[in-house]
Design a protein around this motif. Structure first.
Motif: not given
Length: 95
Positions: A60-72
């Protein structure tokens, strides 16, 4: 009974989506600062979503961060010793 238990799911879901969109917009509010102040952050929210959905960690990290988590994550500054100390003190207050 906790009044949250009678809150309609549709209303709770709408409020949750609004919170997540607010956090996506407020990129100036770093996770470490959220942890130091409130004892939770975006990563906590993603774990709570995963727990509720019975999903493995990380989904769910990509969903919450609104982008790929690694990028954020790559854009986040390193936490200072003071920030880490405040976070640790805050986490002790969590149940």
């Amino acid at each position: 009974m906790d009044p949250l238990d009678v809150l309609e799911d549709a209303h709770a879901a709408a409020a949750f989506r609004r919170l997540v969109r607010h956090l996506r917009h407020r990129t100036d509010a770093a996770n470490i600062e959220l942890m130091a102040l409130a004892g939770f952050c975006r990563n906590c929210l993603s774990e709570w979503v995963e727990d509720a959905a019975g999903q493995p960690r990380g989904a769910a990290r990509d969903l919450i961060h609104g982008e790929p988590y690694a990028q954020w994550k790559a854009r986040q500054p390193a936490a200072t010793p003071d920030q880490l100390a405040r976070m640790e003190a805050s986490l002790k207050r969590n149940a």
